[in-house]
Motif scaffolding. Structure first.
Motif, mmCIF file in Angstrom:
data_model
loop_
_atom_site.group_PDB
_atom_site.id
_atom_site.type_symbol
_atom_site.label_atom_id
_atom_site.label_comp_id
_atom_site.label_asym_id
_atom_site.label_seq_id
_atom_site.Cartn_x
_atom_site.Cartn_y
_atom_site.Cartn_z
ATOM 1 N N ASP A 336 0.808 -1.224 0.000
ATOM 2 C CA ASP A 336 0.000 0.000 0.000
ATOM 3 C C ASP A 336 0.839 1.271 0.000
ATOM 4 O O ASP A 336 0.363 2.327 0.415
ATOM 5 C CB ASP A 336 -0.947 -0.005 1.194
ATOM 6 N N TYR A 337 2.092 1.214 -0.465
ATOM 7 C CA TYR A 337 2.945 2.405 -0.501
ATOM 8 C C TYR A 337 4.073 2.173 -1.506
ATOM 9 O O TYR A 337 4.247 1.047 -2.024
ATOM 10 C CB TYR A 337 3.519 2.713 0.885
ATOM 11 N N LYS A 338 4.819 3.218 -1.783
ATOM 12 C CA LYS A 338 5.981 3.115 -2.655
ATOM 13 C C LYS A 338 7.234 3.519 -1.895
ATOM 14 O O LYS A 338 7.164 4.212 -0.872
ATOM 15 C CB LYS A 338 5.807 4.005 -3.896
ATOM 16 N N ILE A 339 8.391 3.043 -2.377
ATOM 17 C CA ILE A 339 9.660 3.392 -1.753
ATOM 18 C C ILE A 339 9.794 4.913 -1.719
ATOM 19 O O ILE A 339 9.571 5.595 -2.730
ATOM 20 C CB ILE A 339 10.844 2.763 -2.528
ATOM 21 N N ARG A 382 7.616 -1.672 7.845
ATOM 22 C CA ARG A 382 7.659 -1.377 6.422
ATOM 23 C C ARG A 382 9.074 -1.621 5.891
ATOM 24 O O ARG A 382 10.050 -1.340 6.592
ATOM 25 C CB ARG A 382 7.282 0.079 6.153
ATOM 26 N N ARG A 383 9.149 -2.127 4.640
ATOM 27 C CA ARG A 383 10.431 -2.269 3.975
ATOM 28 C C ARG A 383 10.767 -0.920 3.339
ATOM 29 O O ARG A 383 9.989 -0.404 2.514
ATOM 30 C CB ARG A 383 10.369 -3.321 2.859
ATOM 31 N N GLY A 525 4.467 -4.213 5.720
ATOM 32 C CA GLY A 525 4.385 -3.487 4.461
ATOM 33 C C GLY A 525 5.544 -3.777 3.531
ATOM 34 O O GLY A 525 6.713 -3.737 3.933
ATOM 35 N N ILE A 526 5.229 -4.081 2.263
ATOM 36 C CA ILE A 526 6.229 -4.259 1.213
ATOM 37 C C ILE A 526 5.877 -3.271 0.103
ATOM 38 O O ILE A 526 4.759 -3.304 -0.442
ATOM 39 C CB ILE A 526 6.232 -5.692 0.652
#
Length: 593
Positions: A336-339, A382-383, A525-526
């Motif tokens: 559910d997110y970006k780096i 989170r990663r 989170g990934i």
């Protein structure tokens, strides 16, 4: 003289028992019938399942001492290991003999009559050994006793080997006293072959016997729970008259004092007698304490660690344990997110950088797989970023760029624990030297359970943890650890030395599987744009239940590698540091409940 009468007349407890003074069987009514069975001439094998710290060892000592004083024939005592045999002789065997004047009168006048492996009396002896195969093929005896034969140190078939030491004597008896084993173990087949006498409460109101079963076991037997939980309190309800009993010393004893055994296999041969008492037979232990342990075990199981639940079933409920695979869920994190996205969380967070060092092969030189992970205080994570690096200096720069704390700045300690950890499986000396430069932790995986020592009420207590206390390791070949560094777990170290943490793979793999699969209930989170090489290789291990080839029964859970494990190893190390720094609560602790 019977063993029960001998105990009443000659046994005096001191530190060995929660209730000191002369043996009074009204305090331990669940010991009467097992002690009487030890005298049965038709009973060739006596099996006792007992809850941990609930008079099991004391029962064995009473039987041993009575046979020394009153009976004819040699004895053999088999402990959990050779080291444990020596410890048993020093702290229990010798002390019990010396405390009994009748036993002391029978001690041989030989200078070495009482040693750590042999006690010689005028017309008999007591041999003490571990469970090795050579010990199972030694002397002939009349009586055999084993301690904790559920352990792996007693492979299937070993108990029969020991019992052969009694030959075909008509007056022989093998006694096996243990906490509950894995289902299908040799001692479990012995127990099931007996009459399976189970300890029951007797209701003071209706005088009916009922089995103090826990949770679902009670529902299966009586259609309702015996131990009823109301918030943080617990009570016991008679399934016959529905009278409720509170968790007080007086009411716990009222249920136990007139209790009795009920056979579950009454047509069994009298040559094998088997008894079981759970922790609820020990009226000095509160039910609320068991509730706290049960809740903590269930919380740990949800996170992927089954060991506390296994221990609760075996050591408290005294139930044979059937290994099973937990449902870790079928997910692979939450995308559910970006780096680069900021994690909007109200909780305090910590960034951890873990690296798996590879020595390289062929044209590929040495390199590191580095993963930055962010955890909050609730264990959500989170990663942040993954990189393939060529040098340790690049790992240091990555830590600076991503704001990961190191223990050293410009070569000097900051006084704060590091959040960088490196696997030392390859080129461990080199890893130790590089970790020494920046104050990083080194890491090593192990299949052994790790332990920490804590001081509680002035006493040192050892308790299991998924990782070890950091230990100084040298990166210089041939350099020995100086005495001043023994037991040191933090602070400055000489150049080339680093602190190494040993992880318990089995436990940590369970936690991580539950996180990745989603069964733990914690956010994992990934990033949706995480490199495919990471996503494609997670999870790297899957759990399998190993089956015993002889009995075809479930034996243990093993972890099988199915993908490249560099990224998995990085996650395991990050999880370890999150635990260590207090950002991954393991479960509900007894102290906090």
């Amino acid at each position: 003289m019977t063993t029960l009468d001998f105990a009443r007349k000659h046994i005096v407890f001191n530190k060995s028992s929660p209730i000191t003074g002369p043996f009074r069987d009204e305090f331990y009514p669940f010991l009467r019938k097992p002690l009487m069975a030890a005298d049965g001439i038709t009973c060739k094998r006596l099996v006792i399942y007992k809850a941990s710290s609930c008079m099991g060892t004391v029962t064995g000592q009473i039987i041993n001492t009575k046979r020394i004083v009153c009976d004819v024939g040699d004895q053999k005592m088999v402990c959990q290991s050779d080291d444990d045999a020596a410890l048993w002789a020093k702290t229990r065997g010798k002390e019990w003999v010396r405390a009994n004047k009748d036993a002391m009168r029978l001690v041989s006048r030989d200078k070495y009559a009482i040693t750590n492996d042999l006690m010689i009396f005028r017309h008999k002896f007591l041999e003490i050994s571990g469970p090795g195969i050579t010990s199972a093929q030694s002397v002939q005896v009349r009586y055999l006793q084993t301690d904790e034969s559920h352990l792996e140190a007693f492979p299937d078939g070993r108990l029969i080997e020991f019992e052969k030491r009694m030959g075909g004597r008509w007056d022989r008896q093998g006694t096996h006293i243990t906490t509950a084993p894995d289902e299908g173990r040799e001692v479990d087949t012995f127990f099931l072959a007996g009459q399976q006498d189970e300890w029951h409460f007797r209701c003071p109101k209706c005088t009916e016997l009922f089995w103090p079963l826990w949770a679902e076991d009670a529902k299966d037997k009586y259609g309702a729970e015996v131990f009823v939980i109301n918030g943080d309190s617990i009570s016991c309800v008679c399934p016959h008259c529905h009278e409720s009993f509170q968790d007080t010393a007086r009411e716990r004893y009222a249920l136990v004092k007139d209790g009795d055994y009920v056979s579950q296999n009454p047509t069994a041969s009298p040559e094998t007698r088997s008894f079981r008492w759970s922790v609820f037979a020990a009226h000095w232990i509160s039910w609320r304490e068991m509730l706290i342990e049960s809740v903590a075990a269930m919380e740990a199981a949800k996170l992927g660690n089954l060991k506390p639940l296994e221990d609760f079933h075996k050591k408290r409920l005294c139930k044979s344990w059937k290994p099973f695979l937990p449902d870790f869920g079928g997910g692979k994190g939450v995308n559910d997110y970006k780096i680069g996205d900021v994690w909007e969380s109200a909780e305090e967070k910590i960034r951890i950088l873990s690296a798996d060092f590879q020595a390289g092969s062929g044209d590929e030189g040495a390199h590191l797989h580095a993963l930055c992970v962010e955890y909050d205080r609730l264990g959500n994570s989170r990663r942040i970023e993954y990189r393939r690096l060529d040098t340790f200096e690049q790992l240091h720069q990555m830590a600076l760029t991503l704001g990961v704390r190191e223990a050293k700045v410009d070569g000097k300690l900051t006084g704060k624990g590091t959040c960088v950890i490196v696997d030392s499986g390859h080129e461990n000396r080199l890893v130790f030297r590089e970790c020494s430069k920046y104050g990083w932790y080194a890491y090593r995986g192990s299949d052994l359970e790790q332990f920490h020592v804590a001081t509680i009420d002035g006493k040192q207590v050892s308790h299991p943890m998924p990782y070890s206390v950091p230990k100084p390791e040298s990166g210089i070949v041939g350099e020995k650890q100086p005495d001043r560094l023994r037991g040191v777990a933090k602070g400055a170290l000489p150049a080339g030395w680093a602190y190494c943490i040993v992880g318990d793979n089995n436990t940590l793999y369970g936690y991580l599987s539950a996180l990745v699969g989603g069964s733990s209930g914690r956010y994992f989170g990934i990033a949706s744009d995480m490199p495919e090489i990471y996503v494609a290789n997670m999870p790297a291990f899957i759990p399998l239940v190993e089956t015993d080839k002889k009995t075809n029964k479930a034996k243990a859970t093993v972890w099988k590698r199915v993908r490249r494990d560099h990224f998995w190893d990085c996650e395991v190390m990050a999880l370890t540091l999150a635990m260590k720094h207090g950002f991954f609560p393991l479960a509900i602790s007894k102290q906090s409940a």
